[in-house]
Scaffold this motif. Structure first.
Motif, PDB file in Angstrom:
ATOM      1  N   TRP A   1      42.871  37.748  54.714  1.00 37.49           N
ATOM      2  CA  TRP A   1      42.496  36.933  53.570  1.00 37.49           C
ATOM      3  C   TRP A   1      40.984  36.783  53.424  1.00 37.49           C
ATOM      4  CZ3 TRP A   1      46.215  36.796  50.368  1.00 37.49           C
ATOM      5  CH2 TRP A   1      47.543  36.728  50.808  1.00 37.49           C
ATOM      6  N   GLU A   2      40.258  36.723  54.528  1.00 35.70           N
ATOM      7  CA  GLU A   2      38.802  36.595  54.414  1.00 35.70           C
ATOM      8  C   GLU A   2      38.195  37.804  53.698  1.00 35.70           C
ATOM      9  OE1 GLU A   2      40.090  33.932  57.688  1.00 35.70           O
ATOM     10  OE2 GLU A   2      40.561  36.000  57.111  1.00 35.70           O
ATOM     11  N   ALA A   3      38.841  38.962  53.834  1.00 38.23           N
ATOM     12  CA  ALA A   3      38.328  40.184  53.220  1.00 38.23           C
ATOM     13  C   ALA A   3      39.064  40.550  51.928  1.00 38.23           C
ATOM     14  CB  ALA A   3      38.423  41.346  54.213  1.00 38.23           C
ATOM     15  N   PHE A   4      39.883  39.636  51.409  1.00 39.84           N
ATOM     16  CA  PHE A   4      40.579  39.894  50.144  1.00 39.84           C
ATOM     17  C   PHE A   4      39.550  40.213  49.062  1.00 39.84           C
ATOM     18  CE2 PHE A   4      42.484  38.625  46.106  1.00 39.84           C
ATOM     19  CZ  PHE A   4      43.745  39.208  46.175  1.00 39.84           C
ATOM     20  N   TRP A   5      39.804  41.285  48.333  1.00 37.44           N
ATOM     21  CA  TRP A   5      38.835  41.804  47.366  1.00 37.44           C
ATOM     22  C   TRP A   5      39.067  41.125  46.015  1.00 37.44           C
ATOM     23  CZ3 TRP A   5      36.393  46.500  49.359  1.00 37.44           C
ATOM     24  CH2 TRP A   5      35.332  46.961  48.568  1.00 37.44           C
ATOM     25  N   VAL A   6      38.126  40.278  45.615  1.00 37.72           N
ATOM     26  CA  VAL A   6      38.246  39.534  44.364  1.00 37.72           C
ATOM     27  C   VAL A   6      37.470  40.262  43.264  1.00 37.72           C
ATOM     28  CG1 VAL A   6      37.873  37.304  43.238  1.00 37.72           C
ATOM     29  CG2 VAL A   6      38.376  37.390  45.684  1.00 37.72           C
ATOM     30  N   PRO A   7      38.087  40.537  42.119  1.00 41.87           N
ATOM     31  CA  PRO A   7      37.349  41.194  41.030  1.00 41.87           C
ATOM     32  C   PRO A   7      36.377  40.229  40.373  1.00 41.87           C
ATOM     33  CG  PRO A   7      39.551  40.607  40.292  1.00 41.87           C
ATOM     34  CD  PRO A   7      39.495  40.274  41.762  1.00 41.87           C
ATOM     35  N   SER A   8      35.373  40.766  39.732  1.00 42.85           N
ATOM     36  CA  SER A   8      34.426  39.920  39.001  1.00 42.85           C
ATOM     37  C   SER A   8      35.097  39.350  37.752  1.00 42.85           C
ATOM     38  CB  SER A   8      33.188  40.722  38.606  1.00 42.85           C
ATOM     39  OG  SER A   8      33.545  41.806  37.749  1.00 42.85           O
ATOM     40  N   ASP A   9      34.555  38.262  37.253  1.00 51.01           N
ATOM     41  CA  ASP A   9      35.049  37.617  36.036  1.00 51.01           C
ATOM     42  C   ASP A   9      33.845  37.431  35.121  1.00 51.01           C
ATOM     43  OD1 ASP A   9      35.917  35.917  34.037  1.00 51.01           O
ATOM     44  OD2 ASP A   9      37.108  34.649  35.361  1.00 51.01           O
ATOM     45  N   GLU A  10      33.650  38.404  34.250  1.00 49.79           N
ATOM     46  CA  GLU A  10      32.461  38.377  33.401  1.00 49.79           C
ATOM     47  C   GLU A  10      32.473  37.206  32.428  1.00 49.79           C
ATOM     48  OE1 GLU A  10      32.010  42.117  31.477  1.00 49.79           O
ATOM     49  OE2 GLU A  10      31.857  43.248  33.369  1.00 49.79           O
ATOM     50  N   GLU A  11      33.651  36.784  31.983  1.00 48.11           N
ATOM     51  CA  GLU A  11      33.734  35.677  31.033  1.00 48.11           C
ATOM     52  C   GLU A  11      33.118  34.407  31.595  1.00 48.11           C
ATOM     53  OE1 GLU A  11      37.123  32.980  28.685  1.00 48.11           O
ATOM     54  OE2 GLU A  11      37.707  34.782  29.803  1.00 48.11           O
ATOM     55  N   HIS A  12      33.338  34.171  32.890  1.00 47.49           N
ATOM     56  CA  HIS A  12      32.820  32.958  33.514  1.00 47.49           C
ATOM     57  C   HIS A  12      31.609  33.229  34.401  1.00 47.49           C
ATOM     58  CE1 HIS A  12      37.101  31.898  32.657  1.00 47.49           C
ATOM     59  NE2 HIS A  12      36.516  30.790  32.240  1.00 47.49           N
ATOM     60  N   GLY A  13      31.111  34.459  34.366  1.00 48.98           N
ATOM     61  CA  GLY A  13      29.929  34.800  35.150  1.00 48.98           C
ATOM     62  C   GLY A  13      30.157  34.775  36.649  1.00 48.98           C
ATOM     63  N   LEU A  14      31.369  35.140  37.078  1.00 48.94           N
ATOM     64  CA  LEU A  14      31.695  35.101  38.501  1.00 48.94           C
ATOM     65  C   LEU A  14      31.580  36.498  39.102  1.00 48.94           C
ATOM     66  CD1 LEU A  14      34.910  32.870  38.341  1.00 48.94           C
ATOM     67  CD2 LEU A  14      32.610  32.151  39.026  1.00 48.94           C
ATOM     68  N   PRO A  15      30.796  36.647  40.164  1.00 50.77           N
ATOM     69  CA  PRO A  15      30.701  37.961  40.801  1.00 50.77           C
ATOM     70  C   PRO A  15      31.959  38.275  41.595  1.00 50.77           C
ATOM     71  CG  PRO A  15      29.499  36.336  42.084  1.00 50.77           C
ATOM     72  CD  PRO A  15      29.970  35.624  40.838  1.00 50.77           C
ATOM     73  N   GLY A  16      32.247  39.550  41.748  1.00 51.21           N
ATOM     74  CA  GLY A  16      33.346  39.962  42.599  1.00 51.21           C
ATOM     75  C   GLY A  16      32.869  40.114  44.033  1.00 51.21           C
ATOM     76  N   GLY A  17      33.796  40.389  44.918  1.00 48.52           N
ATOM     77  CA  GLY A  17      33.424  40.593  46.314  1.00 48.52           C
ATOM     78  C   GLY A  17      34.541  40.198  47.252  1.00 48.52           C
ATOM     79  N   LEU A  18      34.208  40.018  48.505  1.00 46.46           N
ATOM     80  CA  LEU A  18      35.173  39.674  49.536  1.00 46.46           C
ATOM     81  C   LEU A  18      35.301  38.158  49.629  1.00 46.46           C
ATOM     82  CD1 LEU A  18      34.171  42.309  52.239  1.00 46.46           C
ATOM     83  CD2 LEU A  18      35.700  42.541  50.271  1.00 46.46           C
ATOM     84  N   LEU A  19      36.537  37.677  49.575  1.00 44.40           N
ATOM     85  CA  LEU A  19      36.831  36.264  49.373  1.00 44.40           C
ATOM     86  C   LEU A  19      36.093  35.347  50.337  1.00 44.40           C
ATOM     87  CD1 LEU A  19      38.567  34.197  47.816  1.00 44.40           C
ATOM     88  CD2 LEU A  19      40.392  34.599  49.490  1.00 44.40           C
TER      89      LEU A  19
END
Length: 409
Positions: free
Chosen positions: A136-154
């Protein structure tokens, strides 16, 4: 009238049947303090009978529920226990985690929804009773451009803590621990005496023999509290609870110890040992229950546990955990999980763009040893896991009886 526990999770039984593992009646709590989220993951068989899992996440009115399915199976290839000098290529493990994460679209969308609502104030508790070693620590989260959220490892994007059902009769979520305050009590195997340098600024008692260490862990006649219990040693793992060891002592042998100091002082426990964060389902001793050293020390009274998801024998991994402990001890006003998040984020920055994962081999057909080492260094930072309450802090006292910042102890 039953008294409610003063936990961060306000205890309100949901109307649905409790989620549990076997006979464990782990009733979940829907009402959280603002900014907290829970992801509850339990074993469940899929329609084809294969071992899998289902999960439910909630944060206020934002929730997600996913039943078992063809993309929610055991996933043994993505566990960080595979990260060994003789195992899979590190880049293949990272790509496997990316693929596994990409199959959990509903979960990723929920994570970004709660990130958008709470920002850096979000605290996620992953209560995983599967034993599948899902990273879970390395779960790959996609970016969310609508809310300005970067993607990366959780585990580098937000504060994440783990939890497991603790078989002490309460079987509830982590309770507030507050500050783990006091001196260091340590056991150091002869191969790990260098770890003692981390504790040089603080009041500490270091034992080279296990019998003396366990005796000190029971010695409540000492008036000064113990803030940190540290073990630097070798560990083993296998399919049965009898295969779980720390410093040549078995899980059952530790289980027979009372460890009164933990119950009195609610000390933070750090296990710098291979496989110290891994669990087995204890069918061999007649129970459907996950057992491991994190559950054991929490049940004995630890205020939280830092453990490792795989091997730490590599010199670089040992240096990393020494640095991590130094950072945790050196930031007494910052909750331990926040220091861990910053530690992982630093590893991601050192690695560079996650969009450029090294290949296993160069154009000449030879293994890209440099690239594989880079990925291994990144993943090592994500093998360190924390079980406990999100607000737990650690304040060690110096030889003069003062805290790290010079305040009275």
């Amino acid at each position: 009238m039953r008294r409610e526990l003063p936990a961060l999770l306000h205890l309100r039984h949901p109307p649905e049947a409790p989620l549990g593992m076997g006979s464990v009646d782990a009733r979940l709590n829907e009402r959280l303090e603002d900014g907290y989220a829970v992801l509850r993951v339990i074993r469940a068989a899929g329609a084809d009978g294969r071992d899998g899992y289902r999960f439910r996440g909630w944060c206020g009115d934002l929730s997600v529920t996913c039943a078992p399915g063809p993309t929610r199976l055991t996933a043994p290839a993505v566990g960080l226990g595979n990260l060994t000098q003789r195992g899979l290529y590190p880049s293949e493990i990272l790509r496997g985690i990316q693929h596994w994460s990409g199959n959990q679209g509903e979960l990723a969308s929920w994570i970004n929804s709660v990130r958008a609502r709470h920002g850096d104030a979000l605290r996620l508790i992953v209560w995983d009773d599967t034993g599948y070693e899902l990273p879970w620590e390395a779960f790959w989260v996609p970016s969310d451009e609508e809310h300005g959220l970067p993607g990366g490892l959780l585990g580098a994007l937000l504060v994440l803590t783990r939890w497991t059902t603790v078989h002490d009769g309460s079987q509830g979520p982590p309770r507030p621990t507050g500050e783990c305050h006091g001196s260091v009590l340590a056991y150091l195997h002869r191969d790990m005496v260098d770890d003692s340098h981390v504790f040089a600024p603080y009041l500490h008692r270091t034992h080279p023999e296990m019998t003396a260490f366990l005796g000190a862990l029971d010695a409540t006649d000492r008036k000064d509290p113990t803030g940190l219990v540290y073990m630097g040693c070798h560990g083993t793992y296998g399919d049965a609870v009898m295969s779980l060891t720390l410093a040549d002592r078995t899980w059952a042998e530790y289980n027979g110890e009372t460890m009164e100091v933990l119950g009195r002082d609610r000390s933070l426990v750090c296990l710098n040992a291979c496989h110290s964060g891994r669990f087995v389902n204890n069918f061999g001793q007649g129970e459907n229950a996950l057992r491991g050293f994190a559950e054991l020390f929490l049940r004995k009274g630890a205020g939280g546990c830092i453990v490792t998801a795989g091997e730490v024998g590599d010199l670089e991994a040992r240096v990393l955990i020494q640095r991590l402990v130094r950072e945790v001890a050196g930031r007494p006003d910052l909750p331990v999980p926040e220091t861990l998040r910053a530690f992982r984020a630093g590893a991601v920055r050192d690695f560079g763009s996650l969009a450029a994962i090294p290949t296993t081999r160069n154009d000449d057909g030879h293994v890209d040893a440099v690239g594989q080492k880079r990925v291994m260094r990144l993943l090592y930072a994500f093998t360190f896991q924390y079980y406990g309450h999100p607000l737990t802090t650690l304040r060690l006292v110096t030889e003069k009886g003062h805290s790290a910042w010079g305040e009275g102890s």
